[in-house]
Design a protein around this motif. Structure first.
Motif, PDB file in Angstrom:
ATOM      1  N   LEU A 174       0.828  -1.210   0.000  1.00  0.00           N
ATOM      2  CA  LEU A 174       0.000   0.000   0.000  1.00  0.00           C
ATOM      3  C   LEU A 174       0.863   1.262   0.000  1.00  0.00           C
ATOM      4  O   LEU A 174       0.591   2.212  -0.753  1.00  0.00           O
ATOM      5  CB  LEU A 174      -0.931  -0.008   1.208  1.00  0.00           C
TER       6      LEU A 174
ATOM      7  N   LYS B 178       1.128   3.814  -3.213  1.00  0.00           N
ATOM      8  CA  LYS B 178       0.627   5.179  -3.031  1.00  0.00           C
ATOM      9  C   LYS B 178       1.671   6.205  -3.449  1.00  0.00           C
ATOM     10  O   LYS B 178       1.338   7.251  -4.021  1.00  0.00           O
ATOM     11  CB  LYS B 178       0.238   5.395  -1.574  1.00  0.00           C
TER      12      LYS B 178
ATOM     13  N   PHE C 175      -2.629   2.740  -5.728  1.00  0.00           N
ATOM     14  CA  PHE C 175      -2.967   2.517  -4.320  1.00  0.00           C
ATOM     15  C   PHE C 175      -4.477   2.373  -4.133  1.00  0.00           C
ATOM     16  O   PHE C 175      -4.944   1.476  -3.420  1.00  0.00           O
ATOM     17  CB  PHE C 175      -2.428   3.686  -3.492  1.00  0.00           C
ATOM     18  N   GLU C 176      -5.254   3.236  -4.783  1.00  0.00           N
ATOM     19  CA  GLU C 176      -6.709   3.177  -4.631  1.00  0.00           C
ATOM     20  C   GLU C 176      -7.278   1.887  -5.214  1.00  0.00           C
ATOM     21  O   GLU C 176      -8.275   1.352  -4.712  1.00  0.00           O
ATOM     22  CB  GLU C 176      -7.356   4.389  -5.306  1.00  0.00           C
TER      23      GLU C 176
ATOM     24  N   SER D 142      -6.587  -0.707  -2.595  1.00  0.00           N
ATOM     25  CA  SER D 142      -7.400  -0.418  -1.412  1.00  0.00           C
ATOM     26  C   SER D 142      -8.858  -0.794  -1.637  1.00  0.00           C
ATOM     27  O   SER D 142      -9.500  -1.385  -0.752  1.00  0.00           O
ATOM     28  CB  SER D 142      -7.298   1.073  -1.057  1.00  0.00           C
ATOM     29  N   GLN D 143      -9.383  -0.450  -2.804  1.00  0.00           N
ATOM     30  CA  GLN D 143     -10.797  -0.735  -3.044  1.00  0.00           C
ATOM     31  C   GLN D 143     -11.071  -2.231  -3.094  1.00  0.00           C
ATOM     32  O   GLN D 143     -12.091  -2.706  -2.589  1.00  0.00           O
ATOM     33  CB  GLN D 143     -11.248  -0.064  -4.344  1.00  0.00           C
TER      34      GLN D 143
ATOM     35  N   ILE E  38      -2.705  -0.353   8.268  1.00  0.00           N
ATOM     36  CA  ILE E  38      -3.477  -0.719   7.073  1.00  0.00           C
ATOM     37  C   ILE E  38      -4.892  -0.168   7.184  1.00  0.00           C
ATOM     38  O   ILE E  38      -5.449   0.378   6.213  1.00  0.00           O
ATOM     39  CB  ILE E  38      -3.488  -2.250   6.902  1.00  0.00           C
TER      40      ILE E  38
ATOM     41  N   LYS F 293      -4.827   3.425   6.419  1.00  0.00           N
ATOM     42  CA  LYS F 293      -4.652   3.657   4.983  1.00  0.00           C
ATOM     43  C   LYS F 293      -5.973   3.491   4.231  1.00  0.00           C
ATOM     44  O   LYS F 293      -6.269   4.244   3.297  1.00  0.00           O
ATOM     45  CB  LYS F 293      -3.617   2.680   4.414  1.00  0.00           C
ATOM     46  N   LEU F 294      -6.745   2.505   4.611  1.00  0.00           N
ATOM     47  CA  LEU F 294      -7.987   2.213   3.890  1.00  0.00           C
ATOM     48  C   LEU F 294      -9.072   3.245   4.169  1.00  0.00           C
ATOM     49  O   LEU F 294      -9.923   3.498   3.306  1.00  0.00           O
ATOM     50  CB  LEU F 294      -8.498   0.823   4.274  1.00  0.00           C
TER      51      LEU F 294
ATOM     52  N   ARG G  91     -16.009   4.451   4.180  1.00  0.00           N
ATOM     53  CA  ARG G  91     -15.272   3.430   4.938  1.00  0.00           C
ATOM     54  C   ARG G  91     -15.211   3.790   6.422  1.00  0.00           C
ATOM     55  O   ARG G  91     -15.166   2.898   7.275  1.00  0.00           O
ATOM     56  CB  ARG G  91     -13.870   3.265   4.354  1.00  0.00           C
TER      57      ARG G  91
END
Length: 824
Positions: free
Chosen positions: A570, A574, A581-582, A585-586, A658, A661-662, A669
C-alpha cells in the motif's frame, strides 16, 4: 445532575457489599478475604490495566537477523537439521580432501559448489534432494564446524554470497517452478486424510535456501566486502526485473499463494512462501526508511515544499499514554487502604478510557450509549467536590508529562481553504467564487488573517499532484501526448500483478482469516498447517504441548508476514501513483478487509502481545550449537523471558496502519468502522502502553468521533484529550463536534463509484486493462477505400438485398437542411 451523581455513587459503593453478600461466609473474617481474592481473579482474567508496563518496542522493517532466521523453521522441522548435515558430510567426505569446510580456501569452496550445482540437474529426485540439502546446510552456516551462534551467522553470510556468485538462485527458481508444476504431488495431496510435513519436503528445502539467501543478502553489515555490496545490488535488480518467465520473482510467489488458496497446491508450505514473498518485496522496493527518502526526493522532483517533519523521527519521540483503571481496580485499591466509614470516590488520572464500561456490556450495547459509564457524565468540578476530604490519604496519581508543543505540525488541504472561503463569502457577500482562493475583496480583516494562516500550513501531497495530472491527461489525451512511465521496481511489480490482483488479495485475506487467533476452525477453511503437522501425531502430554505452541507460533508468523506485506504494498503503490494505491485499497475493502482486521483486534490484545508461544532452546541457531536439554511441561509453560512478543506487537501496529490507509479521507469506509462498532475494540487497543500503537488507534477513533454522537464524546473525554495531544491537527476539522457537512449517508455509495470510475479510467488509459481505446484511432476518409472495403455478410443477405435497399435507403426521407446546421 446531583441525582445522577448520587445514584452512581450508590451503585459504586454497593458493588463490594453485594460481592461480599454473594460469597458464603465460612468463618470469622474469611468472607472479606475471599471477596478480595475474587476481585483479584477478575482483574487477572479481564486484564489489569494498571499493571501494564511500558513496552520498550522499537518499530522497524523487521526483527533481528537471528529472530527472522529462527522464524523460518517450525519446531517440528528440528530433526531435519541433522539430515541436512548428514547429506553434506556424506558427499563432502569424498570430495573435501580430508578437511573441514572452514579450513578450505575460497577457490576450493567454489570448486565444490560447482559439483553441488551439477547435482541439482540430476533426474533422480532422491539424489537431487540430497544435493539440495547439502546446499541448505551450507546456507545454514555449517553449524557442525562452529562453536558459537555469531560464528554460525558469519559462515552462513559467507556461504550465501558465495552461492549467489555461483548462480545458485537461478537454478533454485527453475527447480521451484518444476515442483510447483509437479502434478503428481498436487493430485495425491488432496486424497490424503491429513497433509503433513512429509508432503512438502522438496518445496521446503528449496524455499529455505531461497529465504536464507534473501534475508542474509538484503541486510548490510559494516564489514561487508566491496564485491558483496555489488552482489547485493545485482541481486536486487535481478529480483525486480521481469527475468523469471517474463515476470518479477514476486509474481511467481503470488501465483503460488493463489494456487494454494484455490486448492491446487494444498501441500504448499504457505508460511515459508509468505515470508519469502514479504522479504522479496522488502528487498526490492525498500523499507520504511527508504520510503521516507523516496518521498522526499519525489516531492523535490515535483517542485513541492519539503515535508514539515520526519514522521519516523517524530514517532520515536512519542511517549505512551497511561492505560485506564477499571472500576474493579479502583474498588480494590480502596479496600487495600482499609478505609472505614464513608467511602470516597478516587479521582483517576489516566489519559484514556476512564469511565469505560465493562467489556461484556460494551459488546452488546450501542456505541453511543453512555448509561453504563461510572463517571462519564460526572463533571470534573463536581468530581473534585466529591473528593474534598483531604484528611483521608489519596492514591498518588501516575504523572504523564507532555511536550510543551504538539508533536505534529498542522496541515491544511486546498479543499479546506476553498470550503472556508465559500462559507465566509456566503455569510458576508452573499455569493461564491468557486475555487478561487486568492480573491478576498469584501471580506473582513479577521478572514484575511485566517486565510493567511491556513495558507501558511497548506500541504500539497504527491497524490493531489498525480490525481490532477491524471485528470488533465484524460481531458486532453491528444494535445498532451503519451505519458512517459518510468519502469521502476514498483511499476514493474504493479504491471505484473494487475490482471490477477483481486485474486492475489483475496488469497492473502483468506490466509489471514485462517491464521487469526479469534477465528474458529471451519470445515471449508483452508489448511495452513501443512508445514507444521508431523507425520505421526503426538501421543504424550509433552508432545501435545510442544505441537500446540508450534501451531500458535506458526499462525503468529503468518499474520506478521501478511500484515507487513500488505502495508509495504500500500505505501509503495501510493507513492508510485495514487490510483494504483486506490485500486488495491478498493479491492481490499470489497473483500471485507476492514471487518477482518476489527475481528482480529476483538480479543484480549494484551494477552496476544505478551503471548509466550516460543521455545527458546529449539530456536535456530541455538538448537544446532548447544546440547538440547530435556524438555519439561514447566519449561514449555514458562516460555521465554521477554516482556512482549515482538512479532505480535509488530503485526498489531501493521494492521492498524493498514486500517488507517484504507479509511483515511473516505467517509463511506469510516462509516463501516461506526457500523461495525469499532470504538470499544479500538479503546481496548489503547491499553497497550506503546506510543505508536496508541497513535494509530487514536487516529481511527478520531475520524469516527463526529459520527458517534454527543453522549459518546461526553462519556469519553479522556480519549478525546488523548486524540488532541497525540494526533495531527487539521484546521477547520471539527472532529470533536460532529458538524461534518460531508457526513451524508446517501453520498457514500456515489463516492466509491466515482473513485472506481477514476481507477478504471487510469488502468484503461495506461495499461489497456478493460478495453482498447478506439476513440482516438485513425479514421479512413478516402471514399474509394471505404466503398472498396470488403465487409463479410451472411449468405442469405443477397436474397433480401433489394428489400433491405427499399426499406433502409429509398423509404427514408433525405433531410438536406441538416447539412446547413452548424456542428454541435
Amino acid at each position: 445532575m446531583d441525582g445522577q451523581v448520587c445514584r452512581r455513587l450508590v451503585t459504586i459503593w454497593l458493588v463490594p457489599v453485594r460481592m461480599e453478600a454473594a460469597i458464603p461466609s465460612g468463618g470469622g473474617g474469611s468472607s472479606t478475604a475471599r471477596a478480595k481474592e475474587l476481585f483479584r481473579n477478575q482483574r487477572k482474567n479481564s486484564g489489569s490495566s494498571m499493571d501494564y508496563p511500558n513496552l520498550e518496542f522499537e518499530y522497524g522493517d523487521s526483527d533481528t537477523i537471528v529472530e527472522e532466521l529462527s522464524e523460518l523453521y517450525s519446531y517440528t522441522e528440528e530433526p531435519e537439521f541433522a539430515v541436512n548435515r548428514d547429506c553434506f558430510e556424506e558427499d563432502f567426505a569424498i570430495h573435501g580432501k580430508g578437511k573441514k569446510w572452514v579450513e578450505l580456501e575460497e577457490a576450493e569452496h567454489k570448486e565444490y559448489l560447482m559439483r553441488l550445482l551439477d547435482g541439482l540437474e540430476i533426474i533422480n529426485g532422491e539424489k537431487r534432494l540430497k544435493f539440495a540439502r547439502a546446499i541448505l546446510y551450507l546456507a545454514q552456516g555449517v553449524f557442525d564446524d562452529c562453536y558459537t551462534e555469531p560464528e554460525v551467522v558469519h559462515w552462513a553470510r559467507y556461504n550465501v554470497f558465495l552461492l549467489y556468485q555461483m548462480g545458485t538462485f537461478g537454478a533454485l527458481v527453475e527447480l521451484l517452478n518444476m515442483e510447483i508444476d509437479n502434478s503428481q504431488a498436487c493430485s495425491s495431496s488432496p486424497r490424503k486424510p491429513a497433509i503433513s510435513l512429509a508432503d512438502s519436503t522438496e518445496l521446503r528445502v528449496l524455499l529455505n535456501i531461497m529465504y536464507l539467501m534473501m534475508e542474509i543478502m538484503r541486510k548490510e553489515v559494516e564489514d561487508d566486502k566491496p564485491e558483496w555490496s555489488l552482489a547485493r545490488d545485482g541481486f536486487k535488480n535481478e529480483l525486480s526485473s521481469p527475468v523469471y518467465n517474463g515476470e518479477p520473482f514476486a509474481i511467481l510467489l503470488f501465483s503460488l499463494v493463489n494456487k494454494f488458496c484455490s486448492g491446487n497446491a494444498p501441500h504448499c508450505p504457505i508460511k515459508k512462501v509468505l515470508l519469502l514473498l514479504w522479504k522479496t518485496i522488502l528487498f526490492c522496493l525498500g523499507g520504511f526508511e527508504d520510503l521516507q527518502k523516496q518521498k522526499e526526493e519525489k516531492r523535490e522532483e515535483l517542485g513541492l515544499p519539503a515535508l514539515p517533519e520526519n514522521s519516523i523521527q517524530v514517532m520515536r519521540t512519542l511517549r505512551a499514554a497511561s492505560p485506564p483503571a477499571s472500576a474493579l481496580e479502583v474498588l480494590e485499591q480502596q479496600q487495600k487502604r482499609g478505609r472505614k466509614g464513608r467511602r470516597v470516590l478516587v479521582k483517576q488520572d489516566s489519559l484514556d478510557i476512564y469511565g469505560e464500561r465493562d467489556e461484556s456490556r460494551e459488546e452488546g450495547e450501542e456505541a453511543d450509549d453512555g448509561e453504563g459509564c461510572i463517571e462519564g457524565e460526572v463533571d470534573l468540578l463536581e468530581r473534585e467536590a466529591l473528593v474534598q476530604p483531604l484528611s483521608l490519604p489519596r492514591l498518588p496519581p501516575e504523572r504523564v508529562f507532555f511536550p510543551r508543543c504538539l508533536p505534529w505540525a498542522p496541515k491544511v488541504r486546498e479543499k479546506d481553504i476553498e470550503e472556508f472561503l465559500e462559507v465566509s463569502r456566503c455569510k458576508f457577500i452573499g455569493f461564491t467564487l468557486g475555487n478561487d482562493t486568492d480573491t478576498l475583496v469584501g471580506l473582513p480583516r479577521p478572514i484575511h488573517e485566517s486565510v493567511k494562516t491556513l495558507k501558511q500550513h497548506k500541504y500539497i501531497s504527491i497524490a493531489d499532484v498525480q490525481a490532477k495530472k491524471e485528470e488533465e491527461l484524460h481531458k486532453s489525451p491528444v494535445s498532451l501526448g503519451a505519458e512517459k512511465v518510468e519502469q521502476t521496481p514498483v511499476e514493474i511489480l504493479y504491471q505484473g500483478m494487475l490482471y490477477n490482483l483481486p485474486q492475489y488479495l483475496i488469497a492473502l485475506l483468506k490466509i489471514q482469516l485462517a491464521a487469526a487467533p479469534t477465528s474458529k476452525a471451519k470445515t471449508d477453511s483452508i489448511n495452513i498447517l501443512a508445514d507444521v503437522l508431523p507425520e505421526e501425531m503426538p501421543i504424550t502430554v509433552l508432545q501435545s504441548m510442544k505441537l500446540g505452541i508450534d501451531v500458535n507460533r506458526h499462525k503468529e508468523i503468518i499474520v506478521k508476514a501478511i500484515s507487513a506485506l500488505m502495508l509495504l504494498l500500500l505505501k509503495h503503490l501510493k507513492l508510485n501513483h495514487i490510483y494504483q494505491f486506490e485500486y488495491v485499497s478498493q479491492h481490499l475493502v470489497f473483500a471485507n478487509c476492514i471487518p477482518l482486521i476489527l475481528k482480529f483486534f476483538n480479543q484480549n490484545i494484551m494477552s496476544y502481545i505478551t503471548a509466550k508461544n516460543s521455545i527458546s532452546v529449539l530456536d535456530y541457531p541455538h538448537c544446532v550449537i548447544h546440547e538440547l536439554p530435556e524438555l519439561t511441561t514447566e519449561a514449555l509453560e514458562a516460555g521465554d523471558h521477554n516482556q512482549f512478543c515482538w512479532r505480535n506487537l509488530f503485526s498489531c501496529i501493521n494492521l492498524l496502519r493498514i486500517l488507517n490507509k484504507l479509511t483515511k479521507w473516505k467517509h463511506s469506509r469510516t462509516m463501516m468502522l461506526v457500523v461495525f462498532k469499532s470504538a470499544p475494540i479500538l479503546k481496548r487497543v489503547l491499553r497497550a502502553k506503546q506510543a505508536m500503537m496508541q497513535l494509530y488507534a487514536l487516529k481511527l477513533l478520531k475520524i469516527q468521533t463526529k459520527f458517534m454522537g454527543r453522549q459518546w464524546r461526553k462519556s469519553n473525554m479522556k480519549t478525546m484529550s488523548a486524540i488532541y495531544h497525540k494526533v495531527r491537527h487539521r484546521f477547520n476539522d471539527d472532529w470533536a463536534y460532529g458538524n461534518e457537512i460531508d457526513a451524508r449517508p446517501w453520498d457514500f455509495q456515489a463516492e466509491e463509484c466515482a473513485l472506481r470510475v477514476n481507477i478504471e479510467t487510469f488502468n484503461s488509459r495506461r495499461y489497456g486493462l478493460y478495453h482498447s481505446d478506439l476513440e482516438f484511432a485513425p479514421v479512413d476518409n478516402c471514399l474509394q477505400s471505404v466503398l472498396g472495403y470488403w465487409l463479410p455478410l451472411p449468405d442469405d443477405f443477397r436474397y433480401s438485398y433489394e428489400l433491405w435497399l427499399e426499406r433502409e435507403v429509398f423509404a427514408q426521407p433525405i433531410r438536406w437542411e441538416d447539412l446547413l446546421q452548424p456542428l454541435a
